[in-house]
Design a protein around this motif. Structure first.
Motif, PDB file in Angstrom:
ATOM      1  N   VAL A 281      -9.184 -13.537   8.352  1.00  0.00           N
ATOM      2  CA  VAL A 281      -9.643 -12.175   8.111  1.00  0.00           C
ATOM      3  C   VAL A 281      -9.107 -11.739   6.746  1.00  0.00           C
ATOM      4  O   VAL A 281      -7.942 -11.998   6.413  1.00  0.00           O
ATOM      5  CB  VAL A 281      -9.171 -11.216   9.233  1.00  0.00           C
ATOM      6  CG1 VAL A 281      -7.672 -11.172   9.339  1.00  0.00           C
ATOM      7  CG2 VAL A 281      -9.750  -9.828   9.018  1.00  0.00           C
ATOM      8  N   SER A 285      -9.081  -5.428   5.462  1.00  0.00           N
ATOM      9  CA  SER A 285     -10.326  -5.269   6.200  1.00  0.00           C
ATOM     10  C   SER A 285     -10.297  -3.975   7.007  1.00  0.00           C
ATOM     11  O   SER A 285      -9.255  -3.553   7.532  1.00  0.00           O
ATOM     12  CB  SER A 285     -10.547  -6.456   7.143  1.00  0.00           C
ATOM     13  OG  SER A 285     -10.674  -7.651   6.418  1.00  0.00           O
ATOM     14  N   LYS A 286     -11.454  -3.358   7.135  1.00  0.00           N
ATOM     15  CA  LYS A 286     -11.568  -2.118   7.882  1.00  0.00           C
ATOM     16  C   LYS A 286     -11.610  -2.418   9.379  1.00  0.00           C
ATOM     17  O   LYS A 286     -11.956  -3.518   9.803  1.00  0.00           O
ATOM     18  CB  LYS A 286     -12.827  -1.373   7.462  1.00  0.00           C
ATOM     19  CG  LYS A 286     -12.823  -0.910   6.023  1.00  0.00           C
ATOM     20  CD  LYS A 286     -14.094  -0.156   5.698  1.00  0.00           C
ATOM     21  CE  LYS A 286     -14.086   0.331   4.256  1.00  0.00           C
ATOM     22  NZ  LYS A 286     -15.329   1.089   3.925  1.00  0.00           N
ATOM     23  N   THR A 289     -13.921  -5.160  11.840  1.00  0.00           N
ATOM     24  CA  THR A 289     -14.286  -6.388  11.130  1.00  0.00           C
ATOM     25  C   THR A 289     -14.209  -7.583  12.092  1.00  0.00           C
ATOM     26  O   THR A 289     -13.205  -7.774  12.786  1.00  0.00           O
ATOM     27  CB  THR A 289     -13.361  -6.615   9.935  1.00  0.00           C
ATOM     28  OG1 THR A 289     -13.428  -5.474   9.071  1.00  0.00           O
ATOM     29  CG2 THR A 289     -13.764  -7.866   9.166  1.00  0.00           C
ATOM     30  N   THR A 337     -11.028  -6.560  14.403  1.00  0.00           N
ATOM     31  CA  THR A 337      -9.882  -5.719  14.049  1.00  0.00           C
ATOM     32  C   THR A 337     -10.102  -4.316  14.595  1.00  0.00           C
ATOM     33  O   THR A 337     -11.229  -3.813  14.626  1.00  0.00           O
ATOM     34  CB  THR A 337      -9.700  -5.670  12.531  1.00  0.00           C
ATOM     35  OG1 THR A 337     -10.876  -5.112  11.930  1.00  0.00           O
ATOM     36  CG2 THR A 337      -9.475  -7.076  11.972  1.00  0.00           C
TER      37      THR A 337
END
Length: 912
Positions: A281, A285-286, A289, A337
């Motif tokens: 990842v 990352s938001k 994700t 996430t």
């Protein structure tokens, strides 16, 4: 003849009939069938009840098609071929595994005549098997009777009525059943068992095919039973076929199909495809994700709760910046996430423990298993590559390719060997012809400027290229640095000595064959591409001349002939002759180039035709067995065929005995003119003339062998056999080898017979006088063969009826029989002896035998009397040998008579 429309196609239990009638809501009405035969389906709509779970390849029902003409070839089709397919026998199979909905499923079955293309259709309606919610446990355990459909015939009318076949609903049997076994499943019965004695059997995988013995049937009652627990994960369903035959093995019913579905039990734990799953990842990352997907499988039925899995995360390590950085889709296993704050510089990797549970995640009844998910946080591109210099320099020799001319170096602060660090180079100017390319060194990340197209120094002496470098992935959003870096590359071209080249190459010359030696053919010269080097003129030489026909002037390149050009030469292919020449300069280093001269030779009529074949065979009588001959001419059209064939005038016997007829431009037939010609070999001259201008002709001699022929026109001469490959010497050698082989075989047989006689002539190892076995005799010859077996066994029961030797014919008496003397008077036992006198009888017989000089050993018949039903004498099994013979006393054997004296001397001699 009338029938009941809408009635179910088989005999069902009363409760099933009531539920089926309620589902179909079809009134029972009587209709009369037309007595006339009508080709097509017997009904427009065919209804059947099947199980809700349908497996691929499972037979569902039979469709009947009535054909008035039994020779019709009918092809069945389905409107839903992916779900339902129809076999050539009219059986409908499931094309895949699926669940039937609560509503009836309908599709069209079509039948088409392959010859007339006439087509009929019938609608099929499948109703899922009803669930008997109100049925008692006793009714559910009741064994259902399956009755064969049967046929009735009206013998008074040629018409017959046949009840259509039906499909038995699948039998559901749970796996891992604890028994007791055998467990009864269903009873198969024919309504004809009231009048006939029937035998029932089942066939198919699980019965008489591997795995055999799982299902058995009582041949008398038709009770079908299972003999052991089943495993759905090995075999999910069994397709059996039931048969009913009479006591003679004749089939009395059409076989019916029985499908047994194994009901799944939760006996398998979920298993992850991998014990460790790796995913990545990007940092920053938001939430939401996608990261990765973990997958587990369960061997149980995926369409039931036993095989329905649910996933969840048990733990996360490390727990910063949040203990719940990720979540998992409980059905698909997708990990995403759920929190922000992924920073590669702080945490580079997370480890998750994932659990999969069947029974839809039920913690009480479901079975579970775990796996590990390793998530690596990858770097993002927040630093562009930067050139270490503004200008790079390089040089390259002309006409060289795949040469690295310059190395471009860059720096990047991102994580090495990641898409954010890997550099890509491209040319932005200075190379419109695409002579250069830039490759990236994967280890150093340098740009390698490479030449991909040859460069001519006389055209371009220098290149100034503009290049740009950027990462494999774009910069992250919000980064203020420029997305790429630029630099210039200055490349110098070095002049080198280049090879001369012929113009044109190849060069084509057209010339008639037959050109004499010393004739000038053409001039073949080359050019030197080097304009800035001081060099002398080129020198020419011959490189390849297969027929050695040419030579070239080393200065001016003039080519002349050294031999006559011949189109028919073996070195000429398709009228073309190829020669290769070499041009060399005096540069440093010297260079050379090759050129090919192609001479297309035009044909002239310089060859006379010849006959083919040179030898032939014909019969000595006038028969339609003409000899086919062909004219062969190395020349080509128009100097070849058509050819003229004729026989010469001399000698006169040629035209008197033979005649020739042309059958085409290249072929003719030679045959006998007279009715008989004596066998022998004859030389027949044939004059052949071609069509050239001027003509060319020749006289060819055809060697004809005239032989005696059979009725089929084949030669029967002995010399023809010899000519086929076996000479007289070879035949004699083969015969000598056969004779030698036969002599060797005969000598081996004689040796074997002599060896057998020597073996038979050997004496016994023990002297006959010392032999204690009274039944062993020495004979000078073998016994009487089958006469030894010619015994009258009835004498064993009636010894008084034995024929006396005195009245036996002399001619049939054997040499080893006892001699004819006065017979001693042996005691004769009464016909009905008392059991108590058996001892006296034996003692009297023993005394008579001891004093009988003619008593056995002889190869004769011994007579014994019937001892009766019992005996007071002891068992002979008590006469056992002791392991230590010294402890036994054998002196009493002397009292038994002279016949046991020898045995007493051997065993009763004390230490001797």
């Amino acid at each position: 003849m009338c029938r009941v429309a809408g009635a179910p196609p088989r005999i069902l239990p009363p409760l099933a009939l009531m539920l089926l009638a309620a589902l179909q809501q079809a009134p029972i009405k009587a209709t009369c069938e037309d007595m006339s035969c009508k080709t097509g389906f017997p009904e427009d709509v065919h209804s059947a009840v099947v199980s809700r779970s349908v497996h691929g390849g499972q037979p569902l029902l039979n469709v009947r098609f009535q054909s008035c003409d039994g020779n019709k070839k009918i092809h069945f089709g389905s409107s839903e071929p992916e779900d339902f397919r129809v076999g050539e026998d009219g059986v409908v199979y499931a094309g895949r595994s699926f669940q039937l909905s609560a509503e009836p499923t309908e599709f069209i079955v079509s039948a088409q005549d392959k010859e007339t293309q006439e087509e009929w259709q019938m609608r099929v309606k499948l109703t899922p098997e009803p669930v008997f919610a109100g049925a008692s446990e006793k009714d559910q355990k009741k064994i259902e009777d399956i009755i064969f459909p049967w046929q009735q015939y009206k013998h008074s009318s040629p018409l017959k009525r046949q009840k259509r076949d039906w499909v038995i609903p699948p039998i559901n049997l749970p796996e891992n059943s604890r028994g007791p076994f055998p467990q009864e499943l269903v009873r198969i019965r024919s309504d004809r068992d009231k009048s006939l004695s029937l035998r029932y059997s089942v066939t198919g995988p699980g019965a008489d095919q591997p795995p055999t013995g799982i299902f058995i049937i009582n041949p008398i009652s038709g009770q079908l039973s299972v003999t052991k627990p089943l495993d759905r994960e090995q075999i999910a369903s069994f397709h059996l076929r039931a048969h009913a035959v009479d006591v003679n093995g004749n089939q009395v019913e059409n076989p019916i199909d029985i499908v047994i579905n194994v009901i799944d039990m939760n006996d398998n734990r979920p298993e992850f495809l991998h014990q460790v799953w790796n995913g990545t990842v990007p940092e920053g990352s938001k939430p939401g994700t996608y990261v990765m997907t973990v997958t587990a499988i369960d061997a149980d039925d995926p369409n039931a709760q036993n095989g329905m899995l649910r996933y969840r995360i048990l733990s996360q390590a490390p727990s910063s910046p949040s203990p719940n950085m990720f979540t998992i889709n409980n059905e698909t296993g997708d990990i995403i996430t759920v929190a922000a704050g992924l920073d590669r510089e702080k945490v580079q990797q997370y480890t998750l423990i994932i659990q999969a549970t069947d029974m839809e995640g039920n913690p009480t009844y479901g079975l579970s298993n775990t796996a590990t998910a390793v998530i690596t946080v990858t770097d993002v591109n927040d630093n562009p590559p930067e050139f270490t210099a503004m200008t790079f320099y390089g040089e390259v020799p002309e006409n060289r390719v795949d040469v690295i001319v310059a190395n471009l170096t860059v720096t990047d602060k991102d994580q090495p060997h990641t898409p954010a660090w890997n550099a890509m180079y491209r040319m932005t100017g200075g190379d419109p012809a695409g002579r250069f390319t830039i490759l990236t060194d994967p280890n150093s990340n340098d740009g390698l400027v490479t030449v991909v197209k040859p460069i001519d120094f006389e055209t371009n002496r220098m290149f100034v290229l503009t290049v740009a470098a950027e990462n494999q992935v774009p910069l992250a959003k919000g980064i203020q640095h420029p997305p790429q870096s630029t630099a210039t590359v200055s490349i110098t071209v070095i002049d080198v000595n280049e090879s001369p080249y012929f113009v044109p190459n190849p060069k084509l010359v057209r010339q008639e064959e037959g050109l004499l030696a010393g004739s000038m053919l053409t001039t073949f010269t080359a050019q030197d591409p080097d304009r800035y080097m001081q060099q002398t003129s080129l020198r020419y030489s011959k490189l390849s001349d297969p027929a050695n026909w040419l030579k070239i002037d080393p200065v001016n390149g003039q080519i002349t002939t050294t031999a006559v050009l011949d189109r028919e030469s073996i070195y000429v292919q398709n009228n073309m002759y190829n020669a290769t020449f070499l041009a060399s300069d005096n540069g440093i280093p010297p260079m050379s180039g090759t050129g090919t001269l192609q001479i297309y030779l035009l044909d002239i009529n310089d060859n006379a035709p010849q006959v083919n074949p040179k030898e032939a065979t014909t019969c000595e009588t006038l028969q339609p067995n003409a000899i086919n001959i062909t004219a062969v001419d190395p020349d080509i059209d128009p100097n070849a065929g058509p050819f003229a064939f004729e026989l010469p005038d001399t000698p006169a016997s040629i035209k008197r005995n033979w005649t020739i007829v042309r059958i085409s431009g290249d072929h003719a037939q030679l045959s006998l003119r007279i009715r008989f010609l004596e066998a022998g070999i004859y030389d027949v001259p044939i004059v052949i003339t071609d069509s050239g201008n001027p003509h060319a002709s020749s006289t060819s001699v055809l060697k004809v062998k005239v032989c005696q022929c059979d009725i089929n026109g084949d030669c029967t001469d002995v010399d023809r056999i010899v000519g086929a490959g076996l000479g007289t010497g070879a035949i004699i050698a083969i015969l000598l080898c056969i004779i030698i082989l036969l002599i060797l075989v005969l000598m081996f047989v004689v040796w074997m017979k002599r060896r057998d006689k020597e073996r038979q002539a050997k004496q016994l190892l023990i002297d006959p006088e010392d032999d204690v076995r009274d039944n062993i005799l020495k004979y000078d010859e073998e016994g009487g063969g089958e006469e030894d077996q010619d015994y009258d066994l009835s004498q064993l029961q009636q010894p008084d009826t034995v024929e006396p030797d005195a009245i036996k014919p002399v001619g049939i008496r054997r040499l080893d029989e006892r001699p004819i003397h006065a017979e001693p008077q042996y005691p004769v036992r009464s016909a009905a002896p008392h059991p108590g006198d058996i001892g006296d009888f034996i003692n009297e017989g023993l005394k008579a035998a001891d004093n009988d000089p003619t008593a056995p050993p002889y190869d004769s018949l011994l007579v014994f009397d019937y001892e009766g039903s019992g005996s007071t004498a002891g068992s002979l099994s008590s006469l056992n040998s002791s392991s230590s013979g010294g402890e036994q006393d054998y002196d009493y054997l002397n009292d038994w008579g002279p016949r046991f004296k020898k045995l007493a001397d051997m065993y009763g001699g004390g230490d001797d």
